[in-house]
Design a protein around this motif. Structure first.
Motif, short mmCIF file in Angstrom:
data_model
loop_
_atom_site.label_atom_id
_atom_site.label_comp_id
_atom_site.label_asym_id
_atom_site.label_seq_id
_atom_site.Cartn_x
_atom_site.Cartn_y
_atom_site.Cartn_z
N TYR A 229 0.84 -1.19 0.00
CA TYR A 229 0.00 0.00 0.00
C TYR A 229 0.87 1.24 0.00
N ILE B 82 -4.67 -3.98 -7.57
CA ILE B 82 -3.84 -2.79 -7.48
C ILE B 82 -2.77 -2.87 -6.40
N SER B 83 -3.14 -3.30 -5.20
CA SER B 83 -2.17 -3.36 -4.11
C SER B 83 -1.78 -4.77 -3.71
N ARG C 17 -10.24 -2.77 -10.00
CA ARG C 17 -9.04 -2.91 -9.14
C ARG C 17 -8.30 -4.20 -9.45
N ILE D 206 -3.12 2.18 -13.62
CA ILE D 206 -3.07 1.68 -12.25
C ILE D 206 -2.76 2.83 -11.29
N PHE D 207 -1.82 3.66 -11.70
CA PHE D 207 -1.40 4.75 -10.81
C PHE D 207 -2.47 5.82 -10.68
N SER E 216 -5.80 5.13 -10.84
CA SER E 216 -7.04 4.34 -10.86
C SER E 216 -8.25 5.12 -10.36
N ASP F 57 -2.29 8.47 -8.04
CA ASP F 57 -3.41 8.53 -7.11
C ASP F 57 -3.02 7.74 -5.88
N THR G 278 -3.46 4.67 -3.54
CA THR G 278 -3.99 3.32 -3.78
C THR G 278 -4.29 2.71 -2.42
#
Lengths: 382, 596
Positions: A194, A239-240, A314, A367-368, A370, B549, B551
């Motif tokens: 994260y 995503i994470s 995601r 992704i960055f 999102s 962004d 996350t």
């Protein structure tokens, strides 16, 4: 049918400076700190109240102890909760039973106790092992030094996941690569990475403002993490989240794929019968209450479609247009296609058409960004 | 008539005018103590909340003197602020005397002196009242000294009181009877009455507040308003008690109201003379003038669908505020709105606050501007109150800007700070004098445009709140003014343009774009910010492209929170103004107000 169960333990030893969640620090009150017996008793009653005789006759195929700091539970308390779950809903054979564990609670004895109580998967709240970063974010728990990591990862009898926080003040991509190299040496099945979020009204946000340069640095850290983990054979599936093949978190997948789950305890959330529910009560009131106050989110007409996009995208495999229609009853309208096409041209989204279906997923750049990409897709529906 | 006393109370803000009025009203037993209301004459919510008086109000009271004689007191309350100087002067013209309140711990302030001059111009009997004598910090001797040196009044005539505790009020009541002369006037002469205020009632139309000097007025009389030349038939006359109280007629010396089916307060100009249509006075009252706005700004609804609501609200406000001017305006960046003219900064603030509060509107306000006289090469002169309308620099021969005479009173300790503040603001020092042992009065000439940029706040902060200040317009003078444009991503944003003195253009331009840099969110691309005079760039900054962004975790399956964040984002986006491909938050338009 199967259903996920989330058990919320809103107690912590102390409050971390970056944390914006509701939790009760119990550090100074009892030694050693423990989850109050009255809370566990109330949880058992809530299970009877809410789980016995579910209309769908579900059984639990995943259980997740989250918090707060759920590893403050004693193995005995976990056993009581598991037994009650078995009574009121039934835990399936081979169910994934996850517990979030703080570094303090990583002792051979405790890990053994958790496994004997039925825990099959543990998530270590590692965050960072470096003293300066640990201090910079004001983490109230003990720092997770390499010895703790080693003990956690070399124990047997459960599936292991490690939570890592990156993009910390002062941290660069090289630091991230070092931390991840250290973790990967022990080969945990799963990692969550994260980015630090500066939540409003936290102690961290009041002393550290962030800013453009900091954010640019955070992105470099996240990129470094993605590259390092993929190179180590982990699949970047959300995503994470990163997992060795077949080791994705089954419980968390339910959040992203519109599968039902029921949350227990104050501050918990459920998705059941197509409705989003929450238990919104302060802890002391919860403990004293005769009936749990469950609030139904009065979602508007487009909420299901918005949520499907929001959660489904995601996952890096993306969503399929037909699956969305099947799950939500909503079709992707002309305006949404137009928006997605725009994002495709900007290199943030990938739309793969084939036959009657289309697969939509984020690109690496997407992704960055999102939150921004998802916002733009669904803007018309909210 | 011998038993009528018409008077007003004037004071610097916070020196206790409304409390003193409350005490006087109490002495006249208009209210039982049980029904007591603070600030009884301030009827508007905003007046009570801010402790200021905006409108002139009057009340008729009965008082029995120590000798057992019966008197009628007409107490006329006036707005204390410099924006309303004309209104104050007309309210004072309706009186024979005035109570000049001075705070025993603060001494004489700039506003006190300005108000004193108004009273003297109207030849009023002045009773100095030293208030707040119960305060531990009260310094009666020094206050008396400043009454003598700075007001030129006999300090021995001053009446010490504590309005809060009620001490000295009886003596003051007797002083009113003995020292303020009764009104004079002949009932047989043609009607001559002064309009000192009016307000709008939705059933009766404009209710005109008047003071009679000659003649009488009663129901069914045909009255003529001299300034507008319009004739109306009187429906009702009366006096102001807690509510309107009907009378058969009003006679010389009376203060009361006339209702005559007048549709709008625009027709009842403050300072105008009321007479009879068929028997006109040959000597209308002097001192009438049409008030002109001094400060201008654009008002735009945050949500463009609120334009009609804003229009309705402005019309409704104008029902009671004839000095508020507005006309439709259209900004490229802000859409449809209004250009408004105000008497001064406080007036501007009050109008905006009332629009937001009483009409529930969300507004964007552009920077306040003054009126410039622009002389063109062609030989013509135009007046400009909106930076957007400023012609091309090449076509301008010369610009004149309004100057004011400003009087500042300050403890001498802060004199240095104030002198440097005023010189930063292009002030011209005229002279100064000590008004007592520790305080000085400074006289300056200043461009009004400098005052509208937070001068008052800065004055207060550089004197720890002790300096007081008063100004009045004197003339227009030639100045090297320029218009500065702010360009976002190469596009000029009209609502951010401003007019400023050449010497300050670079600094202020830089200041604004530095603030904008913090307010405009990052976009997917780099955004240059520039300040420019014509085609010459005088300051620049860049907002770098947004590339990440957060996350964050979807914690414990809380999807609702995530969805609500999206909804909030959309709500926030409604407040963004699209300029070219850049979205500018409303806040950006406010930053320019805070510059300086």
């Amino acid at each position: 049918m199967s259903c996920g169960i989330y058990i919320h333990i809103p107690f912590c030893r102390g409050k971390c400076d970056y944390c914006g969640f509701y939790s009760i620090p119990i550090g100074g009150q009892v030694d050693p700190p423990a989850v109050p017996g009255a809370y566990v008793e109330r949880l058992l009653r809530e299970m009877e109240e809410r789980l016995s005789g579910l209309p769908g006759g579900e059984t639990a195929d995943t259980v997740f102890f989250g918090g707060g700091t759920p590893s403050l539970l004693s193995p005995l308390q976990i056993r009581e909760i598991a037994a009650a779950l078995n009574t009121y809903i039934g835990i399936e054979r081979g169910a994934e039973v996850t517990l979030e564990v703080n570094p303090e609670d990583v002792t051979e004895e405790k890990l053994r106790g958790f496994i004997d109580s039925g825990i099959t998967r543990m998530v270590l709240g590692y965050q960072t092992s470096r003293e300066e970063f640990h201090r910079a974010i004001g983490r109230s728990t003990m720092r997770c030094d390499p010895l703790v990591l080693e003990m956690f990862c070399s124990a047997r009898g459960f599936s292991r996941s490690v939570d890592v926080m990156v993009g910390l003040p002062g941290q660069g991509p090289v630091d991230v690569k070092e931390e991840l190299a250290l973790i990967c040496r022990y080969g945990p099945e799963h990692l969550s990475v994260y980015c630090l979020t500066l939540e409003k009204n936290t102690r961290l946000a009041s002393r550290f403002r962030g800013g453009e340069e900091f954010q640019a640095g955070q992105r470099l850290c996240m990129e470094a993490a993605m590259d390092a983990l993929v190179a180590q054979g982990y699949c970047h599936y959300e995503i994470s989240n990163f997992a060795l093949p077949g080791c994705e978190s089954r419980h968390n997948m339910k959040y992203w794929t519109f599968e039902p789950y029921i949350g227990l305890g104050p501050g918990s959330h459920s998705f059941y019968g197509g409705k989003r529910l929450s238990v919104a009560m302060p802890v002391d009131q919860y403990i004293r209450s005769d009936r749990v106050a469950v609030i139904v989110d009065p979602r508007g007409g487009n909420a299901a479609a918005v949520e499907y996009m929001m959660t489904g995208l995601r996952l890096l495999r993306g969503i399929s247009a037909t699956a969305m229609e099947r799950m939500t009853g909503e079709r992707i309208g002309e305006e949404m296609w137009r928006r997605m096409h725009e994002l495709e041209k900007e290199g943030l989204l990938e739309v793969q058409r084939g036959g009657d279906d289309a697969i939509i997923r984020l690109t690496r750049e997407g992704i960055f960004l999102s939150d921004w990409v998802i916002y733009r897709i669904v803007e018309d529906l909210i | 008539m011998e038993h009528i006393r018409n008077f007003s109370i004037i004071a610097h803000i916070d020196h206790g005018k409304s409390t003193l009025a409350d005490r006087i009203i109490e002495k006249c037993r208009l209210l039982s103590p049980r029904d007591h209301i603070d600030q009884i004459l301030d009827t508007m919510e905003i007046e009570r909340e801010r402790g200021i008086t905006i409108k002139s109000n009057a009340i008729t009271l009965d008082y029995t003197s120590r000798d057992g004689e019966h008197f009628i007191f007409n107490l006329i309350d006036t707005p204390g602020h410099v924006d309303f100087t004309y209104e104050v002067s007309r309210a004072l013209a309706a009186c024979e005397g005035v109570l000049l309140v001075v705070d025993a711990s603060q001494g004489v302030e700039a506003q006190t002196i300005a108000n004193l001059y108004l009273a003297m111009e109207n030849n009023l009997e002045i009773i100095p009242v030293i208030n707040k004598i119960d305060m531990p910090s009260a310094d009666i001797d020094s206050t008396k000294k400043s009454i003598e040196t700075s007001l030129g009044l006999d300090p021995e005539t001053a009446v010490p009181v504590s309005a809060r505790e009620g001490t000295g009020i009886d003596d003051l009541m007797e002083a009113i009877i003995q020292r303020i002369p009764p009104p004079r006037g002949d009932e047989r002469e043609p009607l001559k009455a002064l309009i000192f205020d009016s307000y709008f009632d939705k059933y009766q139309g404009a209710i005109v507040k008047v003071r009679l000097f000659e003649g009488t007025v009663k129901r069914d009389d045909d009255i003529l308003l001299c300034a507008t030349g319009k004739v109306y038939s009187v429906n009702e006359v009366g006096v102001f008690r807690l509510s309107l109280e009907k009378r058969d007629a009003l006679r010389p010396g009376d203060v009361g109201y006339i209702i005559a089916g007048i549709k709008t307060v625009m027709d009842t100009k403050i300072g105008d003379t009321v007479t009879l249509a068929d028997r006109q006075t040959v000597t209308p009252l002097k001192g009438f003038k049409d008030v002109k706005p001094m400060v201008f700004s654009g008002l735009y609804p945050v949500y463009s669908d609120e334009y009609d609501n804003l229009k309705d609200a402005l019309y409704k406000l104008r029902l009671n505020d004839a000095s508020l001017l507005f006309e439709p305006d259209n900004s490229f960046a802000l859409g449809f709105g209004f250009r408004c003219g105000y008497l001064g900064l406080l007036h501007m603030e009050i109008v905006q606050e009332r629009l937001e509060r009483e009409f529930d509107l969300s507004l964007v306000t552009t920077a306040p501007s003054v009126e410039y006289k622009v002389h063109l090469n062609s030989g013509t002169m135009i007046t400009i109150d909106n930076p957007v309308k400023m012609p091309d620099p090449g076509s301008i021969m010369m610009i004149e800007e309004p100057f004011v005479k400003a009087d500042i009173i300050t403890p001498s300790d802060y004199m240095g700070n104030i002198m440097s503040l005023v010189s930063e603001c292009r002030g011209i020092h005229r002279h100064m004098e000590y008004i007592d042992t520790r305080r000085v009065q400074l006289h300056y000439e200043l461009p009004l445009s400098e005052i509208v940029f937070n001068f008052y706040d800065k004055l207060k902060s550089c004197s720890r709140g002790y300096a007081s200040f008063d100004y009045e317009l004197i003339d227009f003078r030639e100045s090297s003014m320029v218009k500065v444009d702010i360009l976002v991503n190469g596009e000029p944003v009209d609502a951010l343009s401003f007019i400023v003195h050449e010497d300050k253009a670079r600094l202020r331009g830089k200041d604004i774009i530095t603030r904008l840099k913090d307010i405009i969110p990052q976009h997917q691309f780099k955004i240059p910010l520039q300040a420019a005079i014509g085609s010459q760039i005088i300051a620049r900054e860049n907002i770098s492209a947004h590339r990440k962004d957060v996350t964050a975790k979807c914690y414990g399956g809380d999807i609702t929170r995530k969805r609500k964040l999206l909804e909030k984002q959309k709500e926030g986006k409604k407040r963004l103004k699209q300029v070219g491909s850049v979205e500018i938050p409303q806040e950006a338009f406010l930053t320019i107000l805070k510059i300086g």
